[in-house]
Design an enzyme around this catalytic site. Structure first.
Site, short mmCIF file in Angstrom:
data_model
loop_
_atom_site.label_atom_id
_atom_site.label_comp_id
_atom_site.label_asym_id
_atom_site.label_seq_id
_atom_site.Cartn_x
_atom_site.Cartn_y
_atom_site.Cartn_z
CE LYS A 29 2.36 77.86 9.99
NZ LYS A 29 1.10 77.55 9.26
CB THR A 44 3.60 76.78 14.81
OG1 THR A 44 4.46 76.07 15.68
CG2 THR A 44 4.47 77.50 13.78
CG ASP A 45 5.01 76.20 20.01
OD1 ASP A 45 5.34 75.72 18.91
OD2 ASP A 45 4.95 75.51 21.05
CD GLU A 46 8.50 74.11 15.43
OE1 GLU A 46 9.42 74.44 14.66
OE2 GLU A 46 8.17 72.94 15.63
CE1 TYR A 97 5.51 74.24 9.92
CE2 TYR A 97 6.51 74.27 12.10
CZ TYR A 97 5.38 74.29 11.30
OH TYR A 97 4.13 74.39 11.87
P1 NAD Z 1 -0.47 68.24 8.14
O1 NAD Z 1 0.87 68.14 7.51
O2 NAD Z 1 -1.05 67.06 8.83
O3 NAD Z 1 -1.54 68.69 7.03
C1 NAD Z 1 -1.28 69.68 6.08
C2 NAD Z 1 -2.38 69.63 5.03
O4 NAD Z 1 -2.15 70.68 4.09
C3 NAD Z 1 -2.41 68.33 4.24
O5 NAD Z 1 -3.74 67.87 4.09
C4 NAD Z 1 -1.82 68.70 2.88
O6 NAD Z 1 -2.32 67.92 1.82
C5 NAD Z 1 -2.28 70.15 2.78
N1 NAD Z 1 -1.42 70.94 1.89
C6 NAD Z 1 -0.06 70.97 1.88
N2 NAD Z 1 0.37 71.78 0.91
C7 NAD Z 1 -0.73 72.30 0.30
C8 NAD Z 1 -0.94 73.22 -0.76
N3 NAD Z 1 0.11 73.78 -1.42
N4 NAD Z 1 -2.21 73.53 -1.10
C9 NAD Z 1 -3.27 72.98 -0.46
N5 NAD Z 1 -3.13 72.09 0.54
C10 NAD Z 1 -1.87 71.76 0.92
O7 NAD Z 1 -0.39 69.49 9.10
P2 NAD Z 1 -1.04 69.72 10.56
O8 NAD Z 1 -0.15 69.15 11.57
O9 NAD Z 1 -2.47 69.36 10.50
O10 NAD Z 1 -0.90 71.32 10.65
C11 NAD Z 1 -1.91 72.15 10.08
C12 NAD Z 1 -1.54 73.61 10.32
O11 NAD Z 1 -1.41 73.86 11.72
C13 NAD Z 1 -0.21 74.01 9.70
O12 NAD Z 1 -0.34 75.32 9.20
C14 NAD Z 1 0.78 73.99 10.88
O13 NAD Z 1 1.82 74.90 10.68
C15 NAD Z 1 -0.14 74.41 12.01
N6 NAD Z 1 0.25 73.91 13.34
C16 NAD Z 1 0.50 72.59 13.53
C17 NAD Z 1 0.81 72.14 14.82
C18 NAD Z 1 1.06 70.67 15.10
O14 NAD Z 1 1.44 70.33 16.21
N7 NAD Z 1 0.85 69.76 14.16
C19 NAD Z 1 0.89 73.05 15.88
C20 NAD Z 1 0.63 74.40 15.64
C21 NAD Z 1 0.30 74.83 14.36
O1 DAU Z 2 5.36 73.23 18.26
C1 DAU Z 2 4.41 73.12 17.24
C2 DAU Z 2 4.98 72.29 16.12
O2 DAU Z 2 4.97 70.93 16.59
C3 DAU Z 2 4.19 72.37 14.83
O3 DAU Z 2 4.24 73.70 14.36
C4 DAU Z 2 4.76 71.42 13.78
O4 DAU Z 2 3.96 71.46 12.62
C5 DAU Z 2 4.73 70.02 14.35
O5 DAU Z 2 5.33 69.11 13.45
C6 DAU Z 2 5.46 69.97 15.69
O6 DAU Z 2 6.88 70.17 15.50
P1 DAU Z 2 7.96 69.32 16.32
O7 DAU Z 2 9.21 69.29 15.56
O8 DAU Z 2 8.00 69.75 17.74
O9 DAU Z 2 7.20 67.86 16.29
P2 DAU Z 2 7.73 66.38 16.08
O10 DAU Z 2 6.59 65.49 16.40
O11 DAU Z 2 8.44 66.20 14.80
O12 DAU Z 2 8.79 66.25 17.25
C7 DAU Z 2 8.44 66.46 18.61
C8 DAU Z 2 9.71 66.36 19.43
O13 DAU Z 2 10.16 65.00 19.40
C9 DAU Z 2 10.87 67.18 18.88
O14 DAU Z 2 11.64 67.66 19.96
C10 DAU Z 2 11.68 66.18 18.06
C11 DAU Z 2 11.47 64.89 18.82
N1 DAU Z 2 11.44 63.64 18.03
C12 DAU Z 2 10.65 63.60 16.91
C13 DAU Z 2 10.57 62.46 16.15
C14 DAU Z 2 9.74 62.40 14.90
C15 DAU Z 2 12.14 62.53 18.46
O15 DAU Z 2 12.84 62.57 19.49
N2 DAU Z 2 12.06 61.39 17.72
C16 DAU Z 2 11.31 61.31 16.56
O16 DAU Z 2 11.31 60.24 15.92
#
Ligand code: NAD
Ligand code: DAU
Length: 342
Positions: free
Chosen positions: A155, A125-127, A151
């Site tokens: 990562k 992730t970019d985070e 988080y």
């Molecule tokens: P998500 O939370 O929707 O899904 C996570 C999945 O992992 C779930 O199916 C969960 O059951 C499984 N899981 C959790 N713990 C586990 C364990 N111990 N063993 C096996 N499976 C397990 O997450 P997502 O948003 O789909 O993100 C997937 C990946 O991409 C993560 O590694 C996250 O850091 C990365 N990522 C997410 C975003 C985003 O915007 N959502 C952006 C960049 C990178």
């Molecule tokens: O940047 C990549 C990341 O994006 C991934 O690595 C993470 O897994 C994913 O959860 C996401 O993280 P964020 O914290 O950016 O996503 P979230 O959707 O929780 O929040 C997006 C932005 O919106 C953040 O600035 C917080 C804000 N927010 C979020 C929620 C849930 C609100 O203002 N209100 C809300 O209710």
């Protein structure tokens, strides 16, 4: 080719699994997922009885389970999505993030190295880069890692381990780092699905702080295409940023979605800010473009409108998630038994 996808029942993992299945039906595909609150078998229900697709309920931090899956299925390559992924949950309870994201990645890397897996994609992730000021240039792959919440710290630790395995053992690792994804099957605790589902029910939409935090948005379709390019052609030991130049403040985004839905801005509620809230992320994704020819295909506005339509058309999916009914579904299918308990 036998491909192991971890976390393939979550949001991005399930989009990726469906894509690989469609485009590479000849590949044997194993989906290892613990089915935490974020994992939902409904997300991959269409694959359930397909030959060449296997679902295993198991924990990536359980060495015996991981080793058995790798050996039994003769796994050649791994795309590692499984993680705890929600920043708000990490603030409330960091331990699960350390366990799954750090120990889980370490366990998977070690088993994969010993068994001789040919390629390991660490999905990150970019985070991990920390936060940008308003006038800073976007993160490049050379930006220092300065994670600022539990988080992103977990990562970053996982990324360091993966790259250290390449450096120390010559283990074939590639790392992808992507910004905020949106699209079908995203768990409605994340901003966009939360916003759409609340607005569809005329419930308030919480905006943290002043809502002027900036995120770099990308449709999950383009992220999955990027991961696939890196899996196929990425140089080993190298990090690839994935981004679509989709910067927006949260407030702008919320207003756009409400407009698309024909809902009033009076639904917006400014609420207390997230502790340690990163102000801005932005990604420089030139490397993956120049080296691997990847470009985003979806324009932000269209991608957002498509996503809104998907949640309108799939109300039963998110209502089941919100009610917790999906958890009962897999308890009926699998009970509480994990792969490692056999
Ligand atoms: P998500 O939370 O929707 O899904 C996570 C999945 O992992 C779930 O199916 C969960 O059951 C499984 N899981 C959790 N713990 C586990 C364990 N111990 N063993 C096996 N499976 C397990 O997450 P997502 O948003 O789909 O993100 C997937 C990946 O991409 C993560 O590694 C996250 O850091 C990365 N990522 C997410 C975003 C985003 O915007 N959502 C952006 C960049 C990178
Ligand atoms: O940047 C990549 C990341 O994006 C991934 O690595 C993470 O897994 C994913 O959860 C996401 O993280 P964020 O914290 O950016 O996503 P979230 O959707 O929780 O929040 C997006 C932005 O919106 C953040 O600035 C917080 C804000 N927010 C979020 C929620 C849930 C609100 O203002 N209100 C809300 O209710």
């Amino acid at each position: 080719m036998a491909l192991l996808v971890t976390g393939g029942c979550g949001f991005i993992g399930s989009n990726y699994v469906r894509r690989v299945r469609r485009l590479r039906p000849e590949a044997a595909l194993v989906n290892l997922d613990l089915l935490t609150y974020a994992g939902n078998l409904e997300n991959v229900a269409e694959l359930r009885d397909e030959p060449g697709y296997t679902f295993v309920r198991g924990d990536v931090a359980d060495a015996a389970v991981v080793e058995r899956v790798l050996v039994e299925h003769g796994i050649d390559e791994i795309v590692h999505f499984a993680a705890e992924s929600h920043v708000d949950r990490a603030i409330l309870g960091p331990a699960a993030f350390v366990r799954t994201n750090v120990l889980g990645t370490a366990t998977l890397l070690e088993a994969a190295r010993r068994i001789g897996v040919r390629r390991f994609v660490q999905v990150s992730t970019d985070e991990v880069y920390g936060a940008l000021g308003p006038d800073d240039p976007p993160f490049t792959e050379e930006s220092p890692l300065r994670p600022r919440n539990p988080y992103s710290a977990s990562k970053a630790a996982a990324d360091h381990l993966a790259l250290a395995y390449h450096h120390t053992y010559g283990f074939p690792v590639v790392v992808t780092r992507c910004g905020n994804n949106f699209g079908p099957y995203q768990f409605p605790e994340k901003l966009i699905p939360l916003l759409i589902s609340n607005a569809l029910e005329d419930r308030p939409v919480p905006v943290y702080g002043d809502g002027l935090q900036v995120r770099d948005w990308i449709h999950v379709h383009d992220h999955c295409r990027g991961i696939e390019s890196v899996r196929e052609k990425g140089r080993l030991g190298v990090v690839y940023n994935i981004g679509a130049r989709g910067e927006s403040t949260n407030l702008e985004l919320v207003r756009t979605v409400l407009r698309v839905l024909g809902k009033s801005e009076s639904l917006i509620r400014f609420v207390e800010d997230r502790p340690g809230h990163d102000r801005r992320y932005a990604m420089d994704a030139r490397r993956i473009g120049e080296e691997l020819g990847w470009r985003p295909e979806m324009r932000f506005e269209e991608a957002l409108a498509d996503t809104v339509r998907w949640y309108i058309d799939h109300r039963a999916w998110w209502e089941a998630v919100r009610s917790g009914a999906y958890l009962e579904y897999y308890d009926r299918q699998y009970g509480s038994r994990l792969c490692g308990d056999v």
